[in-house]
Design a protein around this motif. Structure first.
Motif, short mmCIF file in Angstrom:
data_model
loop_
_atom_site.label_atom_id
_atom_site.label_comp_id
_atom_site.label_asym_id
_atom_site.label_seq_id
_atom_site.Cartn_x
_atom_site.Cartn_y
_atom_site.Cartn_z
N VAL A 88 0.86 -1.20 0.00
CA VAL A 88 0.00 0.00 0.00
C VAL A 88 0.88 1.23 0.00
N ARG A 89 0.59 2.17 -0.89
CA ARG A 89 1.42 3.37 -0.97
C ARG A 89 0.57 4.64 -1.06
N THR A 90 1.09 5.70 -0.48
CA THR A 90 0.46 7.02 -0.59
C THR A 90 0.25 7.35 -2.07
N GLN A 91 -0.94 7.90 -2.39
CA GLN A 91 -1.23 8.30 -3.77
C GLN A 91 -0.99 9.80 -3.92
N GLU A 92 -0.06 10.13 -4.80
CA GLU A 92 0.21 11.54 -5.08
C GLU A 92 -0.68 11.97 -6.25
N GLY A 93 -1.57 12.91 -5.98
CA GLY A 93 -2.47 13.40 -7.03
C GLY A 93 -3.30 12.26 -7.61
N SER A 94 -3.36 12.20 -8.95
CA SER A 94 -4.16 11.16 -9.60
C SER A 94 -3.47 9.80 -9.53
N GLY A 95 -2.22 9.78 -9.11
CA GLY A 95 -1.49 8.53 -9.08
C GLY A 95 -1.11 8.01 -10.45
N ARG A 96 -1.31 8.86 -11.46
CA ARG A 96 -1.07 8.42 -12.84
C ARG A 96 -0.26 9.44 -13.62
N ALA A 97 0.72 10.05 -12.92
CA ALA A 97 1.51 11.11 -13.56
C ALA A 97 2.21 10.58 -14.81
N ASP A 98 2.47 9.28 -14.85
CA ASP A 98 3.18 8.69 -15.99
C ASP A 98 2.35 8.77 -17.27
N LEU A 99 1.04 8.94 -17.13
CA LEU A 99 0.18 8.94 -18.31
C LEU A 99 -0.01 10.32 -18.91
N ALA A 100 0.43 11.37 -18.22
CA ALA A 100 0.16 12.74 -18.68
C ALA A 100 0.72 12.95 -20.07
N LEU A 101 -0.03 13.68 -20.90
CA LEU A 101 0.41 13.93 -22.28
C LEU A 101 1.57 14.93 -22.29
N PRO B 247 -4.84 12.58 -15.26
CA PRO B 247 -4.19 13.64 -16.03
C PRO B 247 -4.86 13.73 -17.40
N VAL B 248 -4.54 14.77 -18.16
CA VAL B 248 -5.20 14.95 -19.46
C VAL B 248 -4.81 13.79 -20.39
N LEU B 249 -5.70 12.84 -20.54
CA LEU B 249 -5.46 11.69 -21.41
C LEU B 249 -6.15 11.86 -22.75
N VAL B 250 -7.26 12.60 -22.73
CA VAL B 250 -8.10 12.76 -23.92
C VAL B 250 -8.30 14.26 -24.12
N ARG B 251 -7.86 14.76 -25.26
CA ARG B 251 -7.85 16.22 -25.45
C ARG B 251 -9.10 16.72 -26.16
N HIS B 252 -9.69 15.87 -26.98
CA HIS B 252 -10.83 16.30 -27.79
C HIS B 252 -12.06 15.48 -27.42
N VAL B 275 -18.81 8.22 -26.82
CA VAL B 275 -18.23 9.55 -27.02
C VAL B 275 -17.39 9.81 -25.78
N VAL B 276 -16.08 9.98 -25.99
CA VAL B 276 -15.15 10.06 -24.86
C VAL B 276 -14.55 11.45 -24.81
N GLU B 277 -14.56 12.06 -23.63
CA GLU B 277 -13.97 13.40 -23.52
C GLU B 277 -13.52 13.66 -22.10
N GLY B 278 -12.45 14.43 -21.99
CA GLY B 278 -11.98 14.86 -20.67
C GLY B 278 -12.74 16.10 -20.23
N THR B 279 -12.66 16.42 -18.95
CA THR B 279 -13.29 17.64 -18.43
C THR B 279 -12.25 18.43 -17.63
N PRO B 280 -12.50 19.72 -17.42
CA PRO B 280 -11.57 20.51 -16.61
C PRO B 280 -11.39 19.94 -15.20
N ALA B 281 -12.37 19.19 -14.69
CA ALA B 281 -12.25 18.60 -13.35
C ALA B 281 -11.35 17.37 -13.34
N GLY B 282 -10.95 16.88 -14.53
CA GLY B 282 -10.05 15.72 -14.57
C GLY B 282 -10.76 14.42 -14.85
N THR B 283 -12.07 14.38 -14.59
CA THR B 283 -12.81 13.17 -14.90
C THR B 283 -12.95 13.04 -16.42
#
Lengths: 101, 397
Positions: A88-101, B247-252, B275-283
């Motif tokens: 079990v580990r602390t989650q920083e933010g979304s926990g998925r920083a590696d996926l950021a574009l 994080p932003v995975l889907v831009r459009h 129809v898949v889209e990101g939102t400013p809230a991250g969801t």
């Protein structure tokens, strides 16, 4: 009838790892309950302000107590059953920083 | 526009039934045109159709025709509304997350490409921007798209808003111009002066007004009934999934080419294409299913499963992202899939702005604009003949 308060003293017979150190838990505990019993109150930081988060609703609804379990982000500590050997580990933010574009 | 002089009576010029996004757009446009406006809703702001939607401002899914023309007009109107409200509030994007993010339609199989290209060619003739994206460039637009897709079309004009915020901000903007908002007030009848509609009845008392606008969304048919006119608005259930913030995975706005066929379909059975889209809230939001099951409020698990699978097929990275929640709404559709917008000659004084199906958020600002033009006697920016309320009688006759 008795004046004894109702209570339980579960035997913390098992351990999982939290950020690399052992945390004891009893049969039937969730990860969140074990962390709470161990005195840990926060195990996630928010995505933008980095503020601490832990148990809020405690019943699986609010998604505030998210934690990384065996490498999986966004696990709800309050509903994940504690098991011996969990990592079990602390989650920083979304926990998925590696996926950021 | 110069405000009209206040009438001698204390009555509003226009009473809008419905505090959803369409009613709010009508209220703001009418108030900006100088009219005195009252908005009533039996529930809270954005408590019905609007809160069950996704916030799509799409031109990409519409073939040339009256609905596309209204959508293009509405895009301009949304930008104007955002500018107006940002000026008043200091908040960016109107304070309702207006985001011209663009839409990407992807073809999973090469067989879908000719139809996609043909539709885009026709849309271009109607003023839509559409840019062909070959298979090897899809990932320049969306890095996390699945491999092996056949190609796609990018529509830069496709945009997004947060629907509940949009309704609330527009109503606040209308109130800043003197409009009155009354929530928790149900319209139970129409006030008549001969054939003319001159206000509404409510349990709180009669509310006389110069004109009444039916912006009751999926319940627009019931409000029309109160005036003794038929407007056949029916519910079509749609489910939306909400993922955990990422994080932003889907831009459009990204969807499979099959979605366009679903929108236009008359099939009563379940149809879905993600129809898949990101939102400013991250969801990430995943729509959109369509089922004709009346007002059945159930959350159908098989639909959730199917939408999730379709989203993961487009974006395999989502397989690992949990859902926070699901919600569903009832899209108000008419038999010909066009909204009902304009004055009702069968009941003078009554105007309609309802029946926008799954496009009501996108079409709201334009609907408000043209309705305010009708109310003030200005020639509307769009020919409203295809949207006329009495058209269903003609079909039946």
């Amino acid at each position: 009838m008795t004046d004894e308060p109702i209570g339980a003293e579960p035997v913390a017979a098992h351990h999982f790892s939290f950020d690399g150190r052992p945390v004891a838990f009893a049969d039937g505990h969730s990860v969140g309950a074990a962390l709470w019993a161990d005195g840990v109150r926060s195990w996630r930081s928010t995505r933008h302000a980095g503020k601490p988060r832990g148990i809020f609703c405690g019943i699986g609804v609010c998604f505030d107590c998210l934690v990384v379990v065996d490498g999986r982000a966004d696990e709800r500590a309050c509903v994940v059953p504690a098991r011996p050997g969990l990592d079990v580990r602390t989650q920083e933010g979304s926990g998925r920083a590696d996926l950021a574009l | 526009m110069t405000p009209r002089p206040a009438p001698a009576s204390g009555y509003p010029d226009v009473l809008v039934v419905g505090a959803g996004v369409v009613g709010a757009a009508c209220a703001l446009a009418a108030a900006r045109a100088g009219l005195r406006v009252t908005v009533v809703d039996r529930g809270p702001v954005a408590g019905g159709t609007t809160s069950g939607g996704e916030g799509n401002l799409l031109v990409s899914d519409k073939p040339p025709g009256p609905e596309l023309e209204l959508a293009l007009l509405s895009l301009r109107a949304w930008r104007d509304v955002a500018e107006h409200l940002s000026g008043g509030s200091g908040l960016p994007a109107g304070g309702f997350e207006l985001e011209p993010k663009g839409g990407l339609v992807v073809a999973e199989s090469p067989r879908a490409l000719p139809a996609l290209s043909a539709l885009a060619a026709r849309q271009r003739g109607a003023g839509v921007e559409a840019v062909e994206v070959p298979a090897d460039r899809l990932h320049d637009h969306e890095r996390h798209l699945a491999p092996g897709l056949a190609g796609g079309m990018f529509y830069p004009q496709d945009s997004q808003v947060q629907p509940m915020l949009a309704a609330a901000r527009m109503l606040a903007g209308a109130r800043a111009l003197g409009a009155t908002l009354r929530t928790g007030v149900e319209v139970t009848g129409m006030l008549r002066d001969g054939a003319r509609v001159v206000g509404v009845r409510t349990p709180d008392g009669d509310l006389p007004a110069g004109a009444v606008v039916n912006a009751a969304g999926t319940w627009g048919g019931a409000v029309a009934d109160l005036a003794g006119v038929r407007v056949p608005v029916l519910p079509r259930r749609g489910v939306i999934l909400v993922t955990a913030p990422v994080p932003v995975l889907v831009r459009h706005k990204v969807y499979a080419a099959e979605y366009v066929a679903d929108v236009a379909s008359d099939n009563a059975d379940l149809e879905s294409s993600a129809v898949v889209e990101g939102t400013p809230a991250g969801t990430i939001l995943v729509g959109a299913s369509r089922e004709r099951v009346g007002f059945d409020p159930a959350m159908p698990v098989h639909v959730v499963r199917r939408l999730a699978a379709q989203a993961v097929r487009l974006f395999p990275v989502l397989a690992d992202v949990p859902l926070l929640r699901t919600y569903r709404g009832f899209r108000p559709y008419c038999p010909d899939h066009l909204p009902v917008v304009g004055a009702d000659p069968r009941a003078p004084g009554l105007l309609h702005a309802c029946g926008h199906e799954g496009a009501g958020i996108g079409l709201a600002a334009g609907t408000g604009l043209v309705l305010a033009q009708v109310l003030t006697g200005v020639a509307p920016d769009l020919d409203l003949t295809p949207f006329r309320p009495e058209r269903f009688e003609e079909v039946a006759a």
